[in-house]
Design a protein around this motif. Structure first.
Motif, PDB file in Angstrom:
ATOM      1  N   LEU A   1      19.143  83.690  12.520  1.00  0.00           N
ATOM      2  CA  LEU A   1      17.990  82.945  12.028  1.00  0.00           C
ATOM      3  C   LEU A   1      17.519  83.477  10.672  1.00  0.00           C
ATOM      4  O   LEU A   1      17.086  82.708   9.805  1.00  0.00           O
ATOM      5  CB  LEU A   1      16.854  82.998  13.045  1.00  0.00           C
TER       6      LEU A   1
ATOM      7  N   GLY B   1      20.221  82.422   8.162  1.00  0.00           N
ATOM      8  CA  GLY B   1      20.198  80.983   7.942  1.00  0.00           C
ATOM      9  C   GLY B   1      19.186  80.522   6.924  1.00  0.00           C
ATOM     10  O   GLY B   1      19.247  79.369   6.458  1.00  0.00           O
TER      11      GLY B   1
ATOM     12  N   ASN C   1      19.095  76.144  11.785  1.00  0.00           N
ATOM     13  CA  ASN C   1      18.182  77.238  12.114  1.00  0.00           C
ATOM     14  C   ASN C   1      17.258  76.911  13.289  1.00  0.00           C
ATOM     15  O   ASN C   1      16.147  77.414  13.370  1.00  0.00           O
ATOM     16  CB  ASN C   1      17.338  77.648  10.902  1.00  0.00           C
TER      17      ASN C   1
END
Length: 329
Positions: free
Chosen positions: A156, A159, A234
């Motif tokens: 995350l 991303g 994401n």
């Protein structure tokens, strides 16, 4: 599409491979064949199938990414018994460092999207007895969950700036038959024990979990592969359904309806491991990509029962499954 599947000879990957090939896609499976390659052997001569024997922890992934549009990263140490057995350093290497290696190879290879198989084990116990959503706090109860949370956090963060778009499906507890059926999963294991032992030993019977058929998981992955990237980039998605939330005692009761003359033995025992007690909301994936569960737990129980009784699955407690822990937790 050209899709690369790590761990593609496993429970989910072997089924996903066939579905993608049937849909006209190109599939490359990367797997170290820890459990053999029987599950993907029927695809070997398919003109759009390729296989590379490779360990994602150490192998050179650059060539595997050639021309790939998407990666589905399934290779991992799955479940807290496996992670506990190898220890924290090895579990982190398999589940976190390998995720980093595969993602960076995908980014360098200009792959468009990267799906990481994660787990609702990350939620641990629900704090307020309400179904958890993707925004709920995480209370990991096991080393396995901690490794998956660490892998998610890495992706995350990456991303935010990476060209490759991470997508994180968190699977609920799987069940059902695939080319390499697992029997360390609650529903499948209960059916096996009901047929072979005529007895189910039930720990923490009031604990609730959520369940999803392996074919429904494959359908969810296909939808996440096909969705517009801005809709899934994401993002974390719970994969299952609120109709699939059951206590362990309820699952045992359903198995006893499908298999005659089975006794249930309840034991009071607390594990220092995966103490999940949680139900899951899966409304986000329904709204975002139109995913709907199609196969009920009752249907899955009958499917596993019939596959075992017919002899289609041979000796599930043989050496082929020697890594699995046959204590339902």
């Amino acid at each position: 599409m050209k899709v690369l599947i790590t761990g593609g000879a496993g429970y989910i990957g072997s089924l996903l491979t066939g579905v993608l090939l049937n849909a006209g896609h190109h599939v490359t499976v990367v797997d170290c064949l820890l459990f053999g390659g029987d599950s993907i052997l029927p695809y070997f001569a398919h003109p759009r199938f390729a296989f590379e024997k490779l360990d994602v922890c150490t192998g050179d992934l650059a060539g595997s990414m050639n021309g790939a549009d998407a990666v589905v990263h399934l290779a991992a140490l799955v479940g807290f018994p496996a992670c506990q057995q190898v220890g924290e350093a090895a579990a982190m290497r398999f589940n976190v460092e390998a995720t980093r290696r595969v993602f960076e190879a995908a980014e360098a290879g200009r792959v468009q999207r990267f799906l990481l198989a994660s787990t609702y084990s990350n939620y641990g116990r629900a704090a307020d007895d309400q179904p958890v959503t993707e925004d709920s706090p995480l209370y990991p109860q096991s080393l396995y969950a901690r490794t998956k949370i660490a892998a998610e956090e890495y992706l995350l963060e990456r991303g935010r700036t990476a060209r490759c778009a991470p997508v994180i499906p968190r699977f609920t507890t799987l069940f059902g038959v695939s080319p390499r059926t697992r029997f360390d999963l609650l529903v499948n294991q209960f059916v096996l024990e009901a047929l072979t032992d005529r007895r189910l030993v039930l720990y923490e019977g009031n604990y609730r979990r959520s369940f999803v058929h392996v074919r429904d998981v494959v359908e969810a992955l296909c939808l996440l592969l096909q969705a517009p990237i801005p809709a899934v980039r994401n993002q974390v998605f719970n994969v299952g359904s609120e109709e699939g939330n059951y206590s362990k005692a309820e699952i045992a009761g359903l198995v006893c309806k499908a298999v005659a003359d089975v006794a249930i033995e309840q034991r009071n025992l607390s594990f220092g491991g995966d103490m999940r007690d949680v139900t899951v909301s899966c409304r986000k994936i329904q709204a975002r990509v139109g995913f709907r569960v199609r196969i009920s737990v009752e249907e899955g129980i009958r499917e596993v029962r019939d596959a075992l009784q017919s002899g289609l699955i041979h000796e599930p407690r043989s050496a082929r499954y020697r890594n699995h822990t046959f204590i339902v937790q």
